[in-house]
Design a protein around this motif. Structure first.
Motif, mmCIF file in Angstrom:
data_model
loop_
_atom_site.group_PDB
_atom_site.id
_atom_site.type_symbol
_atom_site.label_atom_id
_atom_site.label_comp_id
_atom_site.label_asym_id
_atom_site.label_seq_id
_atom_site.Cartn_x
_atom_site.Cartn_y
_atom_site.Cartn_z
ATOM 1 N N ARG A 537 0.778 -1.082 -0.017
ATOM 2 C CA ARG A 537 0.041 -0.060 -0.077
ATOM 3 C C ARG A 537 0.854 1.406 -0.007
ATOM 4 O O ARG A 537 0.339 2.435 0.195
ATOM 5 C CB ARG A 537 -0.943 0.018 1.249
ATOM 6 N N PHE A 538 1.941 1.220 -0.486
ATOM 7 C CA PHE A 538 2.955 2.385 -0.492
ATOM 8 C C PHE A 538 3.092 2.793 -1.899
ATOM 9 O O PHE A 538 2.760 1.977 -3.018
ATOM 10 C CB PHE A 538 4.461 2.177 -0.214
ATOM 11 N N VAL A 539 3.142 4.064 -2.175
ATOM 12 C CA VAL A 539 2.859 4.530 -3.590
ATOM 13 C C VAL A 539 4.229 4.173 -4.168
ATOM 14 O O VAL A 539 5.326 4.976 -3.679
ATOM 15 C CB VAL A 539 2.687 6.187 -3.473
ATOM 16 N N ALA A 540 4.139 3.718 -5.178
ATOM 17 C CA ALA A 540 5.438 3.416 -5.978
ATOM 18 C C ALA A 540 5.692 4.594 -7.171
ATOM 19 O O ALA A 540 6.949 5.007 -7.609
ATOM 20 C CB ALA A 540 5.463 2.186 -6.728
ATOM 21 N N ALA A 541 4.426 5.055 -7.691
ATOM 22 C CA ALA A 541 4.508 6.027 -8.714
ATOM 23 C C ALA A 541 3.177 7.019 -8.781
ATOM 24 O O ALA A 541 2.104 6.466 -8.217
ATOM 25 C CB ALA A 541 4.812 5.601 -9.950
ATOM 26 N N ALA A 542 3.366 8.256 -8.895
ATOM 27 C CA ALA A 542 2.263 9.040 -9.003
ATOM 28 C C ALA A 542 2.565 10.311 -9.701
ATOM 29 O O ALA A 542 3.317 10.965 -9.952
ATOM 30 C CB ALA A 542 2.223 9.703 -7.532
ATOM 31 N N VAL A 543 1.511 10.112 -10.972
ATOM 32 C CA VAL A 543 1.594 10.896 -11.900
ATOM 33 C C VAL A 543 0.129 11.524 -12.286
ATOM 34 O O VAL A 543 -0.807 11.316 -12.230
ATOM 35 C CB VAL A 543 2.273 10.693 -13.309
ATOM 36 N N LEU A 544 0.309 12.547 -13.673
ATOM 37 C CA LEU A 544 -0.899 13.068 -14.304
ATOM 38 C C LEU A 544 -1.039 11.833 -15.293
ATOM 39 O O LEU A 544 -0.185 11.046 -15.517
ATOM 40 C CB LEU A 544 -0.352 14.289 -14.978
ATOM 41 N N ALA A 545 -2.229 12.050 -15.870
ATOM 42 C CA ALA A 545 -2.858 10.913 -16.643
ATOM 43 C C ALA A 545 -2.130 10.655 -17.723
ATOM 44 O O ALA A 545 -1.706 9.347 -18.081
ATOM 45 C CB ALA A 545 -4.059 11.090 -16.980
ATOM 46 N N GLN A 546 -1.384 11.506 -18.548
ATOM 47 C CA GLN A 546 -0.844 11.419 -19.734
ATOM 48 C C GLN A 546 0.601 10.683 -19.507
ATOM 49 O O GLN A 546 1.297 10.254 -20.583
ATOM 50 C CB GLN A 546 -0.569 12.603 -20.713
ATOM 51 N N ASP A 547 1.179 10.862 -18.218
ATOM 52 C CA ASP A 547 2.471 10.322 -18.082
ATOM 53 C C ASP A 547 2.417 8.747 -17.503
ATOM 54 O O ASP A 547 3.494 8.339 -16.985
ATOM 55 C CB ASP A 547 3.077 11.496 -16.933
ATOM 56 N N ALA A 548 1.200 8.232 -17.232
ATOM 57 C CA ALA A 548 1.352 7.007 -16.939
ATOM 58 C C ALA A 548 2.018 5.898 -17.395
ATOM 59 O O ALA A 548 2.783 5.269 -16.946
ATOM 60 C CB ALA A 548 -0.392 6.588 -16.722
ATOM 61 N N PRO A 549 2.094 5.958 -18.914
ATOM 62 C CA PRO A 549 2.870 4.825 -19.505
ATOM 63 C C PRO A 549 4.520 5.151 -19.212
ATOM 64 O O PRO A 549 5.016 4.237 -19.036
ATOM 65 C CB PRO A 549 2.761 5.226 -20.982
ATOM 66 N N ARG A 550 4.707 6.275 -19.095
ATOM 67 C CA ARG A 550 6.315 6.776 -18.873
ATOM 68 C C ARG A 550 6.461 6.273 -17.361
ATOM 69 O O ARG A 550 7.592 5.682 -17.118
ATOM 70 C CB ARG A 550 6.535 8.109 -19.115
ATOM 71 N N ALA A 551 5.545 6.426 -16.466
ATOM 72 C CA ALA A 551 5.684 6.108 -15.230
ATOM 73 C C ALA A 551 5.891 4.624 -15.133
ATOM 74 O O ALA A 551 6.796 3.869 -14.449
ATOM 75 C CB ALA A 551 4.787 6.548 -14.307
ATOM 76 N N LEU A 552 4.928 3.829 -15.744
ATOM 77 C CA LEU A 552 5.014 2.327 -15.629
ATOM 78 C C LEU A 552 6.528 1.964 -16.053
ATOM 79 O O LEU A 552 6.957 0.852 -15.652
ATOM 80 C CB LEU A 552 3.873 1.858 -16.871
ATOM 81 N N LYS A 553 6.804 2.532 -17.436
ATOM 82 C CA LYS A 553 8.218 1.908 -17.605
ATOM 83 C C LYS A 553 9.377 2.210 -16.701
ATOM 84 O O LYS A 553 10.168 1.052 -16.483
ATOM 85 C CB LYS A 553 8.461 2.960 -18.997
ATOM 86 N N ALA A 554 9.176 3.311 -15.994
ATOM 87 C CA ALA A 554 10.291 3.396 -14.995
ATOM 88 C C ALA A 554 10.099 2.378 -13.559
ATOM 89 O O ALA A 554 10.759 1.877 -13.184
ATOM 90 C CB ALA A 554 10.060 4.816 -14.509
ATOM 91 N N LEU A 555 8.832 2.356 -13.520
ATOM 92 C CA LEU A 555 8.420 1.393 -12.426
ATOM 93 C C LEU A 555 8.834 -0.076 -12.565
ATOM 94 O O LEU A 555 9.600 -0.610 -11.623
ATOM 95 C CB LEU A 555 6.958 1.538 -12.074
ATOM 96 N N LEU A 556 8.707 -0.652 -13.629
ATOM 97 C CA LEU A 556 9.088 -1.951 -14.177
ATOM 98 C C LEU A 556 10.636 -1.754 -14.073
ATOM 99 O O LEU A 556 11.096 -3.069 -13.679
ATOM 100 C CB LEU A 556 8.755 -2.421 -15.401
#
Length: 576
Positions: A537-556
């Protein structure tokens, strides 16, 4: 030469049936993995230990599905008063926050809660616990660890067994054999001060509060617990022996200022213990890992020993599960040490500091302390700082499985949002939510008028978006990666819009209605409407909607994700 036969094959071998080991086994069992717990004692420990359970731990208990069996042994909103030798209150600790879905501070009876964790293992066919088993040696290879174990079956010669696992987690306390075999340091302080703990049933006082007695004549603690149990702790002076202080007459003399008739007390148990403040040089060495008191020891003043053990288990369990199912390589396990070390050290330091406030017996030091406390209590902001427990450091992960919301750096997250975009510049709160635990208010779903958020979204990865379809932010390849990861897609909307969203969004998007306004307030204040929530339940990434794919790439990347992994079918998801 033929190798000795393997008697037990398991994925994770947990050594020690204390809070860290029991909680870790419950969570790994929930995630579908094979676990064997070995405990060298014949049964669970049943002597005075922890008395405080916090909101983070209760949230983990909730995740483990054990709230109903644990809560009967707790007392919510435990108020602590620090009093001087004249009985005057010099500090009150009365936190009322419940943003994680549970009271910030509760009292509990540890032996009974530990038993609830133990009994919870019976739910899992893939988890077993064995008492009278002592690990005497461990050999690790690139692929596994093999432990040589002695089983005391009551005969003159113990039975020797061999247990093979992919990982061994030592949760066997401050004298941890696992830590010693790892060859890591255990640095810190072990003050010579001893304390006598006395537990009595049929509480002769009946008050529900906690008193820390900073009395220079003899510092003490008095605690009202569940099931009418009263706990006292008294500082023991150097000239007093363990045998002397556990004598009934001595105990009655200690209690004569606390109860009308000490001789009529129904004492359950008494025990002498020494405070320690130590932390291991490393929490992991290849396939050997340590948690709980094996990794860090802290004085009792903040009531964080049990809770820190549960934090370890909460952080480690989902990472072990991820590696075991092949979704990430084992470098993910390095983030367990990186994330847990700083907070464990902070809690040790704070506990030692509070002890230094309580323990002085020099009248000049005591007078200065009491005078300073009286002056500070005249300042409302300072008084509330202590009353609301804001001095307690909350876990915040700046490295590990996190993504910086401005630079999208994988594995690192700064404490502040530094984007120059207008949504960030105009935000009420520019503190990054990455690396901290997300709130858990009550929400509504199509099946529940009111339910805690975690129970609505499940116990694994979550992609959560305010007022938006979280699936619509990703292309097919990205959705496939999230499916492999086992992520649940959650749309949070005002309750007035829930029926519309349930019709509009795909069937596999969980729609929750914000019935308290707490979620809207959270997102109103922060320019991060899309969150990637970890299983803890910790926040791994938090972004604006258009940045979600970029955040996913970094998170992986931060997760050391294995692109060739299969899906997450072993995860026990529960969605309301």
């Amino acid at each position: 030469m033929t190798k000795p036969a393997i008697d037990i094959d398991t994925e994770v071998l947990v050594v020690g049936a204390g809070p860290a080991g029991l909680m870790l086994a419950n969570l790994l069992g929930l995630y579908g993995h094979d676990v064997t717990v070995l405990e060298q004692l014949p049964e669970l420990i049943d002597y005075p230990r922890g008395v405080g359970i916090d909101d983070e731990s209760l949230r983990t208990v909730q995740t483990a599905g054990l709230s109903e069996t644990v809560l009967p042994h707790t007392t919510a909103q435990h108020i602590m008063r620090l009093v001087n030798g004249r009985g005057k209150v010099i500090m009150t600790n009365e936190p009322k926050a419940d943003e994680f879905g549970w009271p910030r501070k509760s009292g509990f009876v540890q032996p009974l809660v530990d038993k609830a964790l133990h009994d919870g293992l019976e739910r899992f066919h893939n988890v077993s616990i064995k008492f009278n088993h002592r690990v005497i040696d461990v050999v690790q290879t690139l692929d596994d660890v093999v432990a040589t174990v002695e089983f005391d079956d009551g005969t003159d010669t113990p039975v020797t067994k061999r247990v093979r696992a992919q990982y061994i987690v030592g949760c066997e306390g401050g004298k941890s054999g696992t830590r010693k075999r790892m060859g890591v340091s255990f640095e810190g302080k072990s003050p010579a001060t001893r304390w006598l703990v006395v537990d009595a049933e049929n509480d002769p006082l009946g008050t529900p509060n906690v008193f820390l007695g900073a009395d220079p004549k003899r510092p003490y603690v008095s605690i009202g617990l569940a099931h009418a149990i009263r706990r006292w702790e008294f500082m023991i002076f150097d000239h007093e022996t363990d045998e002397q202080v556990t004598d009934k007459a001595f105990i009655h003399n200690l209690l004569k200022d606390h109860v009308p008739d000490p001789s009529s007390l129904e004492i359950i148990r008494e025990r002498v213990f020494t405070h320690h403040g130590r932390i291991a040089g490393s929490f992991r060495q290849r396939r050997q890992i340590i948690a709980g008191d094996a990794a860090h020891l802290m004085p009792v003043w903040m009531g964080q020993g049990w809770n820190s053990a549960v934090r370890d288990a909460t952080n480690l369990a989902w990472k072990l599960a991820t590696v075991l199912r092949g979704h990430a390589d084992e470098t993910l396990l390095d983030t367990y040490d990186a994330e847990r070390r700083d907070h464990a050290k902070a809690m040790i330091d704070l506990s030692l500091t509070l002890g230094a406030v309580i323990k002085p017996t020099n009248p000049f030091v005591v007078g200065a302390r009491d005078g300073l406390a009286a002056a500070l209590n005249l300042v409302p902001s300072v008084k509330s700082y202590f009353s609301e427990m804001r001095f307690k450091p909350m876990p915040r992960y700046t490295s590990g499985v996190v993504v910086d919301p401005t630079s999208f750096t994988a594995g690192k997250a700064k404490a502040k949002l530094s984007s120059k975009m207008i949504p960030t510049l105009t935000a009420n709160n520019r503190t990054s939510p990455v690396g901290v635990q997300f709130i858990q208010p009550l929400v509504a779903t199509k099946n529940h008028a009111s339910i805690r958020l975690d129970e609505a979204v499940g116990n694994w990865w979550t992609v959560l978006a305010w007022g938006n379809n979280p699936q619509g932010m990703f292309d097919a390849a990205e959705l496939a990666r999230l499916e492999t990861l086992g992520a649940t897609f959650v749309a949070v909307v005002p309750e007035s819009q829930r029926a519309w969203a349930e019709k509009e969004y795909p069937a596999n998007v969980v729609v929750v209605g914000d019935i308290t306004g707490g979620l809207k307030k959270w997102f109103d204040d922060r320019p991060t409407p899309v969150l990637f929530l970890r299983p803890d339940r910790f926040v791994a990434a938090a972004v604006l909607a258009q940045d979600a794919p970029r955040a996913l790439k970094a998170l992986l990347k931060a997760l050391s994700f294995n692109e060739g992994a299969n899906d997450a079918s072993r995860t026990h998801l529960h969605v309301a």
